[in-house]
Design an enzyme around this catalytic site. Structure first.
Site: not given
Ligand code: ATP
Ligand code: MG
Length: 199
Positions: A39, A41, A43-45, A53, A94, A96, A131
Site C-alpha cells: 500500500n 508509495k 511501486k511505479t517509481t 537502468r 480508465f 477510479w 498496475e
Molecule cells: P508511485 O507512482 O508514486 O510510485 P505507487 O505506484 O506505489 O506510487 P499507486 O497506488 O500506483 O502507488 O498510486 C499512484 C498515485 O497515488 C501516486 O501519485 C502516489 O503518490 C499516490 N499514492 C501512492 N501510495 C499512496 C498512499 N498510501 N496514500 C495516498 N496516495 C498514494
Molecule cells: Mg503505481
C-alpha cells in the site's frame, strides 16, 4: 587501534565473508520476475527506475500502463525519446471514477495483446506491467493467461509487475517481491499530489 575500531574491523570482515559467500553461491543467470506491491508509495517509481537502468545499457524495454490515472507522467515524457522504449497506455482513460465493465475489459484486452507480444519477443530485455494487479482483481484479465505469458517468456527477459494486492500466483512465481509499506503518506494529511514527485 582502539577497541572500538578493532570491533568494527572484525564486524566488517565478517560481513565481507558473508557477502563473498553469497556472491559465490549466485551462479545462475536469467531474466527475473519482480513484483512491487503493498500500500505504500513507490511501486511505479521503482519500476520506472529499473526501466531507466535497463535503457542505460541500451536494452529494449516495453511498458504497459494498465491504469492511466493522471495522464501526465514525467518519467514517460522524458524517457519516450529513447528509441529503445515502447509504452502502451490503456485506451479508455480508465480511472477510479469512470469504471465501465464492458469498455474497460475491451480496453484492457487490447493493451494486454501488446503485453503478450512484448512478452514473446526475445529482443525485449524488460517488460513492465504497471498496475496489472487491478485488472486481475476486477476480472478484466484472467490469471491463467497472465501466468502463462510470463512463464513462457524468453529466458533472458525480465518482467516487473506493480500494483496493490498482487495475486498469490504472481507472488509465488516471482523471484523478487517487494512490499512497499505505507508508514505515512502526504495525501492523508490533505497535501495534493505533487508534479515531478507523485507523477
Ligand atoms: P508511485 O507512482 O508514486 O510510485 P505507487 O505506484 O506505489 O506510487 P499507486 O497506488 O500506483 O502507488 O498510486 C499512484 C498515485 O497515488 C501516486 O501519485 C502516489 O503518490 C499516490 N499514492 C501512492 N501510495 C499512496 C498512499 N498510501 N496514500 C495516498 N496516495 C498514494
Ligand atoms: Mg503505481
Amino acid at each position: 587501534m582502539s577497541d572500538r575500531q578493532q570491533r568494527h574491523q572484525r564486524a566488517m570482515q565478517k560481513l565481507k565473508t558473508h557477502v563473498d559467500e553469497k556472491v559465490a553461491a549466485a551462479t545462475e543467470q536469467r531474466g527475473l520476475i519482480l513484483v512491487f506491491t503493498g500500500n505504500g508509495k513507490g511501486k511505479t517509481t521503482a519500476a520506472w527506475g529499473t526501466v531507466t537502468r535497463a535503457l542505460g545499457y541500451g536494452y529494449r524495454v516495453g511498458v504497459i500502463q494498465f491504469i492511466k490515472g493522471l495522464w501526465e507522467c514525467g518519467e514517460r515524457e522524458r524517457l519516450i525519446e529513447d528509441p529503445n522504449l515502447e509504452v502502451h497506455v490503456m485506451a479508455t482513460g480508465f480511472t477510479w471514477e469512470t469504471q465501465n465493465r464492458a469498455s474497460d475489459t475491451a480496453a484492457c484486452l487490447e493493451v494486454w495483446r501488446e503485453a503478450e507480444r512484448l512478452l514473446a519477443d526475445p529482443e525485449v530485455y524488460l517488460v513492465v506491467l504497471d498496475e496489472i494487479t487491478y485488472m486481475l482483481k476486477f476480472g478484466y484479465l484472467d490469471i491463467d493467461s497472465v501466468q502463462r505469458a510470463i512463464a513462457e517468456r524468453p529466458p533472458e527477459q525480465s518482467v516487473i509487475v506493480t500494483g496493490r494486492n498482487a495475486h498469490r500466483a504472481l507472488i509465488d512465481m516471482a523471484d523478487t517481491v517487494t512490499e512497499m509499506n505505507d508508514v505515512k503518506h502526504a495525501f492523508d494529511a490533505g497535501i495534493q499530489a505533487r508534479r515531478g514527485i507523485d507523477y
